[in-house]
Design a protein around this motif. Structure first.
Motif, PDB file in Angstrom:
ATOM      1  N   VAL A   2       1.107  -0.571   0.042  1.00 25.61           N
ATOM      2  CA  VAL A   2      -0.332   0.073   0.351  1.00 25.61           C
ATOM      3  C   VAL A   2       0.824   1.184   0.089  1.00 25.61           C
ATOM      4  O   VAL A   2       1.830   1.151   1.075  1.00 25.61           O
ATOM      5  N   ASP A   3       0.831   1.601  -0.974  1.00 25.57           N
ATOM      6  CA  ASP A   3       2.111   3.156  -1.572  1.00 25.57           C
ATOM      7  C   ASP A   3       0.713   4.071  -0.508  1.00 25.57           C
ATOM      8  O   ASP A   3       0.118   4.342  -0.836  1.00 25.57           O
ATOM      9  N   ASN A   4       1.074   4.335   0.912  1.00 31.11           N
ATOM     10  CA  ASN A   4       0.806   5.610   1.928  1.00 31.11           C
ATOM     11  C   ASN A   4       1.226   6.889   1.615  1.00 31.11           C
ATOM     12  O   ASN A   4       2.344   7.128   2.802  1.00 31.11           O
ATOM     13  N   ASN A  14     -11.824   8.197   4.676  1.00 30.86           N
ATOM     14  CA  ASN A  14     -10.511   8.184   5.667  1.00 30.86           C
ATOM     15  C   ASN A  14     -10.206   6.619   5.535  1.00 30.86           C
ATOM     16  O   ASN A  14     -11.596   6.147   6.125  1.00 30.86           O
ATOM     17  N   SER A  15      -9.228   6.099   5.088  1.00 33.73           N
ATOM     18  CA  SER A  15      -9.341   4.983   4.783  1.00 33.73           C
ATOM     19  C   SER A  15      -8.232   4.194   6.403  1.00 33.73           C
ATOM     20  O   SER A  15      -7.686   3.429   5.957  1.00 33.73           O
ATOM     21  N   TYR A  16      -7.744   5.581   7.099  1.00 36.15           N
ATOM     22  CA  TYR A  16      -7.010   4.375   8.495  1.00 36.15           C
ATOM     23  C   TYR A  16      -8.091   4.492   9.495  1.00 36.15           C
ATOM     24  O   TYR A  16      -9.211   4.272   9.045  1.00 36.15           O
ATOM     25  N   PRO A  17      -7.694   3.076  10.025  1.00 34.60           N
ATOM     26  CA  PRO A  17      -6.040   2.619   9.989  1.00 34.60           C
ATOM     27  C   PRO A  17      -6.372   1.323   9.065  1.00 34.60           C
ATOM     28  O   PRO A  17      -7.112   0.419   9.387  1.00 34.60           O
ATOM     29  N   ILE A  18      -4.811   1.753   7.896  1.00 37.86           N
ATOM     30  CA  ILE A  18      -5.303   0.847   7.625  1.00 37.86           C
ATOM     31  C   ILE A  18      -4.079  -0.660   7.582  1.00 37.86           C
ATOM     32  O   ILE A  18      -5.204  -1.546   7.139  1.00 37.86           O
ATOM     33  N   ASN A  19      -3.802  -0.588   8.118  1.00 34.55           N
ATOM     34  CA  ASN A  19      -2.940  -2.173   8.577  1.00 34.55           C
ATOM     35  C   ASN A  19      -3.821  -2.513   9.682  1.00 34.55           C
ATOM     36  O   ASN A  19      -3.534  -4.136   8.921  1.00 34.55           O
ATOM     37  N   GLU A  20      -4.738  -2.280  10.284  1.00 37.86           N
ATOM     38  CA  GLU A  20      -5.381  -2.399  10.953  1.00 37.86           C
ATOM     39  C   GLU A  20      -7.008  -3.435  10.137  1.00 37.86           C
ATOM     40  O   GLU A  20      -7.091  -4.364  10.637  1.00 37.86           O
ATOM     41  N   ILE A  62       2.777  -5.724   7.797  1.00 36.06           N
ATOM     42  CA  ILE A  62       4.076  -4.785   7.942  1.00 36.06           C
ATOM     43  C   ILE A  62       4.492  -3.192   7.627  1.00 36.06           C
ATOM     44  O   ILE A  62       4.658  -3.255   6.845  1.00 36.06           O
ATOM     45  N   ASP A  63       4.503  -2.241   8.716  1.00 38.30           N
ATOM     46  CA  ASP A  63       4.478  -1.248   8.545  1.00 38.30           C
ATOM     47  C   ASP A  63       6.331  -0.031   8.119  1.00 38.30           C
ATOM     48  O   ASP A  63       6.796  -0.822   9.299  1.00 38.30           O
ATOM     49  N   ILE A  64       6.055  -0.104   7.362  1.00 34.97           N
ATOM     50  CA  ILE A  64       7.118   0.645   6.363  1.00 34.97           C
ATOM     51  C   ILE A  64       8.208   1.604   6.588  1.00 34.97           C
ATOM     52  O   ILE A  64       6.580   2.573   6.132  1.00 34.97           O
ATOM     53  N   ASP A  65       8.704   2.821   6.832  1.00 37.71           N
ATOM     54  CA  ASP A  65       9.094   3.981   6.035  1.00 37.71           C
ATOM     55  C   ASP A  65       9.660   2.826   4.149  1.00 37.71           C
ATOM     56  O   ASP A  65      10.380   2.094   4.110  1.00 37.71           O
ATOM     57  N   GLY A  66       8.261   3.567   3.386  1.00 31.78           N
ATOM     58  CA  GLY A  66       8.481   3.008   2.016  1.00 31.78           C
ATOM     59  C   GLY A  66       9.984   3.978   1.361  1.00 31.78           C
ATOM     60  O   GLY A  66       9.372   4.034  -0.437  1.00 31.78           O
ATOM     61  N   HIS A  67      10.497   4.849   1.909  1.00 34.08           N
ATOM     62  CA  HIS A  67      12.046   5.794   1.056  1.00 34.08           C
ATOM     63  C   HIS A  67      13.407   5.141   1.851  1.00 34.08           C
ATOM     64  O   HIS A  67      14.208   5.566   1.417  1.00 34.08           O
ATOM     65  N   ASN A  68      13.026   3.966   2.539  1.00 28.90           N
ATOM     66  CA  ASN A  68      13.982   3.307   3.488  1.00 28.90           C
ATOM     67  C   ASN A  68      14.245   2.044   2.963  1.00 28.90           C
ATOM     68  O   ASN A  68      13.725   0.957   3.201  1.00 28.90           O
ATOM     69  N   ILE A  78       2.603  -4.460   3.585  1.00 27.64           N
ATOM     70  CA  ILE A  78       3.359  -3.859   3.848  1.00 27.64           C
ATOM     71  C   ILE A  78       2.886  -2.453   3.512  1.00 27.64           C
ATOM     72  O   ILE A  78       1.924  -2.176   2.133  1.00 27.64           O
ATOM     73  N   ILE A  79       2.104  -1.999   3.993  1.00 23.39           N
ATOM     74  CA  ILE A  79       2.109  -0.578   4.207  1.00 23.39           C
ATOM     75  C   ILE A  79       3.299   0.578   4.325  1.00 23.39           C
ATOM     76  O   ILE A  79       4.161   0.540   5.588  1.00 23.39           O
ATOM     77  N   ALA A  80       3.251   0.969   2.959  1.00 23.06           N
ATOM     78  CA  ALA A  80       4.797   1.803   3.075  1.00 23.06           C
ATOM     79  C   ALA A  80       4.239   3.150   3.240  1.00 23.06           C
ATOM     80  O   ALA A  80       3.378   3.527   2.515  1.00 23.06           O
ATOM     81  N   LYS A  81       5.047   3.861   4.257  1.00 24.09           N
ATOM     82  CA  LYS A  81       4.683   5.258   4.409  1.00 24.09           C
ATOM     83  C   LYS A  81       5.721   5.791   3.432  1.00 24.09           C
ATOM     84  O   LYS A  81       6.496   5.954   3.384  1.00 24.09           O
ATOM     85  N   THR A  82       4.845   6.792   2.272  1.00 26.23           N
ATOM     86  CA  THR A  82       5.822   7.154   1.565  1.00 26.23           C
ATOM     87  C   THR A  82       5.082   8.981   1.452  1.00 26.23           C
ATOM     88  O   THR A  82       4.590   9.092   2.357  1.00 26.23           O
ATOM     89  N   ILE A  83       6.070   9.462   0.917  1.00 28.41           N
ATOM     90  CA  ILE A  83       5.747  10.923   0.209  1.00 28.41           C
ATOM     91  C   ILE A  83       5.477  11.046  -0.806  1.00 28.41           C
ATOM     92  O   ILE A  83       5.526  11.000  -2.245  1.00 28.41           O
TER      93      ILE A  83
END
Lengths: 309, 272
Positions: free
Chosen positions: B174-176, B190-196, B206-212, B233-238
Motif C-alpha cells: 500500500v503506497d501510503n 478516511n481509509s485509516y487505520p490501514i494496517n488494522e 508490515i509497516d515501513i518507511d517506503g523510502h528507507n 506492506i504498508i509503505a509510508k511514503t511522500i
C-alpha cells in the motif's frame, strides 16, 4: 423440435463444462456463491482443485479470472447475467476486454424468463453492454445441443466470450450431431413471406409461429442467431433480399440487443424495415416465465400477428 | 548493506526519468509515481525473478501496478532494467508510443497486467497467485495499490479472497502517501487505520518507511518467510518524493511541470 425433451441452457452449460474439464486441464471455473444455481457444481464435484467459489463478490471474481487468464488458464466465470455483466462491467471492460484475456463469462438467468425473482434479477441489457466492448464475442444458445457446442466453441476461441444462458427450459431443437459454425446463423425453412430472427429462448417461439403459419399456408423462415457478435451479416442481407418482412424477437431490451445488431447491418448494407419484438424499454416483473413471455408479447402469438400485419 | 547505495542511485535516475517523461508528455501523474519509486526499484533490482530476454517467462515473479496512473515509475524502472529503450520513454503518452497513459500489458514488455481503473489490479494479481498455487510454482506476485485506491470496495473483496485462499505467495504494497486528488485521504474518505484493516482481513501486516531501503529490504524478506497468509506492506511514503516543490502536494497528483519547474527539478537531481 422435441417438446418432450426440455432443458434449461444453464443445465446444458453445467454438463458441457464438466465434460470439457476432463479434456482441457487448463479450464478453471469460478462462481460467486451460485454454484448450484449456475450448475457449475457439476464441474466442482469432478474437479474441486480447479473450482473457485469467490463468494458474493462479482467484481473481484471477474478480476481474479483475468489474472488467471494471464497464467494460461481458461477461466469460465459464472453467475447471473445481471451481476456478471452489470455489476462487474468495468472489470470486464478494463481487466478482460482491453488486454483481450481468455475469460469466458457465462451469464445464466438472462432475460425475463428468470421469472418470479423479478426485475432486479432479469437482465435485459447484457447483450447491449457486451456488444459495445471491443474484443468481446457473444453467443446466445437456444437449446441443449447448441449450448454444448457453444461452451466447447468458447473454449477454442482465444479471447473474451460472453455466453448468455437461461433458467427457462427450452425444447430440444437440434439433432445431437448438428454442426454449428461460430458467427453463422442457422436458417430453418426457406419461406419468403417473412424472416423471423431469434436468439436463445425466443427460437422455439419463432419455430412454433412458423409451424402455425405454415398450417395457414404462410411460409416464413426462422433464423437462429446464436452468435450475436460477430453477427452473420451475409445471412441477414440474404434474408432481407429474399423475404418480404423482417422481424426480430428477443428476451432482451429492444435497445441494443439482437434487433439492434441486425438493424446495424441493414442500415449499412441493405436498408429495409425491421420490426423489433422484445422488451420495450422497461424493466421486467415477477411472474412465471411462461406468463411473462406472454405479458411482454414475446410468444408465437405475437410473432404471428406481426407476420400477418 | 552496501547495496543500498546502489539502489539509491538507481532510484534517483528513475525519478529523473519520471520527471523527464512527464515533462515531455506534458501530462501524467508525478506525485504518486515518485512516491513508489523506491519500492519498485527494490523489487526489480533486488527481489523479483524476471528475465529481460523472456518477459513472459512462466515462472517469473509478477508485479501488478494496480494504481496504474503511477506507470511513469514502472516504465522508467522497466527501462532501467532493460525491457524498454530510453528512446521509448521519451515517447510516453504520445500517439506513436506503446507507452500508454496507463499500463497496457499487450504491447509493453515487462508489464504483467493492464491497469488503470482503480481496485482492479489487486484482483488480477490474486488470480495470478491462485494460478501459481494451482500449478505448484514458486513464483511470487506483488501488487501495488494506493492509499486512496483502497476506498474502492473491490479491494476488500479481493483482500478477503487472498486470505481465504491462504495466498502466502501474494504480497500487497500500500503506497501510503496520504494524499489523493482532492486532498488528504483522512479528509476525502478516511481509509485509516490501514494496517488494522488488513490485519482484520487476515493479512500479515508490515509497516515501513517506503523510502528507507533497509526497511524495504527487511519487509520483503519477512514477507517471504510468512506462511499460509498473504502479506500487506504498508509503505509510508511522500507524494512527489525527490522534487522539493512536489513533495506532499496533492496538486501534483496529475499534472506536468512547466519548463521552469522542470529545470528546477533537474537541478535538484544533479545537486543531491
Amino acid at each position: 423440435m422435441n417438446f418432450n425433451e426440455k432443458k434449461a441452457t444453464r443445465q446444458s452449460f453445467g454438463e458441457a463444462l464438466e465434460k470439457l474439464g476432463k479434456e482441457k486441464k487448463n479450464i478453471v471455473v469460478l462462481t460467486a456463491d451460485l454454484s448450484v444455481t449456475t450448475k457449475t457444481s457439476l464441474f466442482e464435484a469432478s474437479f474441486p482443485e480447479r473450482f473457485f467459489n469467490m463468494g458474493i463478490a462479482e467484481q473481484n471474481m471477474l478480476g481474479v479470472s483475468a489474472g488467471m487468464a494471464t497464467c494460461n488458464k481458461i477461466p469460465f466465470v459464472s453467475t447471473f447475467a445481471v451481476f456478471a455483466t452489470g455489476r462487474a462491467y468495468d472489470q470486464i471492460r478494463n481487466s478482460i476486454c482491453y488486454p483481450k484475456l481468455n475469460v469466458k463469462i457465462c451469464g445464466t438467468h438472462a432475460g425475463i424468463t428468470v421469472g418470479e425473482d423479478g426485475a432486479t434479477h432479469q437482465m435485459l441489457e447484457d447483450i447491449n453492454l457486451m456488444r459495445a466492448l471491443p474484443n468481446m464475442k457473444i453467443i446466445c444458445p437456444c437449446d441443449d445441443v447448441e449450448t454444448k457446442w457453444a461452451i466447447r466453441e468458447a473454449s477454442e476461441i482465444d479471447g473474451p466470450v460472453y455466453i448468455r444462458l437461461c433458467r427457462y427450459a427450452t425444447p430440444k431443437i437440434y439433432d445431437d450431431n448438428k454442426n454449428f459454425s461460430f458467427g453463422k446463423g442457422v436458417q430453418i425453412g426457406d419461406g419468403t413471406v417473412a424472416t423471423i430472427f431469434a436468439t436463445g429462448v425466443t427460437v422455439p417461439e419463432a419455430l412454433i409461429a412458423q409451424e402455425k403459419l405454415k398450417a395457414e399456408g404462410i411460409n416464413v423462415r426462422v433464423v437462429d442467431i446464436h452468435t450475436i457478435k460477430p453477427i452473420d451479416k451475409e445471412l441477414i442481407i440474404k434474408c432481407a433480399k429474399e423475404t418480404n418482412k423482417l422481424i426480430s424477437v428477443e428476451d432482451h431490451s429492444i435497445i441494443g440487443g439482437l434487433g439492434s445488431a441486425i438493424s446495424d447491418v441493414l442500415t449499412e448494407e441493405y436498408p429495409k424495415k425491421l420490426v423489433k419484438i422484445g422488451i420495450n424499454d422497461t424493466f421486467g416483473k415477477s411472474g412465471k416465465a411462461g406468463e411473462l413471455l406472454e405479458y411482454f408479447g414475446l410468444t408465437s402469438k405475437y410473432i404471428i400477428e406481426e407476420v400477418k400485419k | 548493506m552496501n547495496d543500498y547505495l546502489k539502489l539509491e542511485k538507481i532510484a534517483k535516475s528513475i525519478r529523473k526519468n519520471v520527471i523527464d517523461m512527464i515533462y515531455k508528455a506534458s501530462s501524467g501523474h508525478p506525485g504518486g509515481a515518485l512516491s513508489i519509486v523506491d519500492v519498485l526499484t527494490y523489487l526489480y533490482f533486488e527481489e523479483m525473478n524476471v528475465d529481460v530476454q523472456n518477459p513472459k517467462l512462466e515462472n517469473r515473479d509478477r508485479l501488478v501496478l494496480s494504481k496504474g496512473h503511477a506507470c511513469a515509475a514502472l516504465y522508467a524502472v522497466l527501462s532501467e532494467k532493460g525491457f524498454l529503450s530510453k528512446d521509448e520513454l521519451s515517447k510516453f503518452r504520445k500517439i506513436d508510443s506503446i507507452l500508454q497513459g496507463h499500463p497496457d500489458m499487450k504491447y509493453i514488455p515487462g508489464v504483467d497486467m493492464s491497469s488503470g481503473s482503480l481496485g482492479q489490479g489487486i484482483s488480477a494479481s490474486i488470480g495470478m497467485a491462485l494460478a501459481g498455487k494451482m500449478d505448484k510454482r514458486d513464483y511470487r506476485v506483488y501488487c501495488i495499490v494506493g492509499d486512496g485506491e483502497i476506498e474502492e470496495g473491490e479491494v476488500w473483496e479481493a483482500a478477503m479472497s487472498a486470505s481465504h485462499y491462504k495466498l502466502d505467495n501474494f504480497c500487497l504494497i500500500v503506497d501510503n502517501n496520504n494524499l489523493q486528488i482532492d486532498g488528504e485521504i483522512s479528509k476525502v474518505m478516511n481509509s485509516y487505520p490501514i494496517n488494522e484493516k488488513f490485519k482484520a482481513f487476515g493479512f500479515n501486516v508490515i509497516d515501513i518507511d517506503g523510502h528507507n531501503f533497509s526497511e524495504i529490504d527487511n519487509a520483503f524478506k519477512m514477507a517471504k518467510t510468512n506462511k499460509e497468509k498473504p502479506t500487506a506492506i504498508i509503505a509510508k511514503t511522500i507524494k512527489g518524493k525527490g522534487v522539493s516543490f512536489m513533495e506532499n502536494e496533492a496538486d501534483w497528483h496529475g499534472k506536468a511541470p512547466n519548463e521552469e519547474q522542470y529545470s528546477i527539478a533537474m537541478k535538484e537531481f544533479k545537486s543531491e
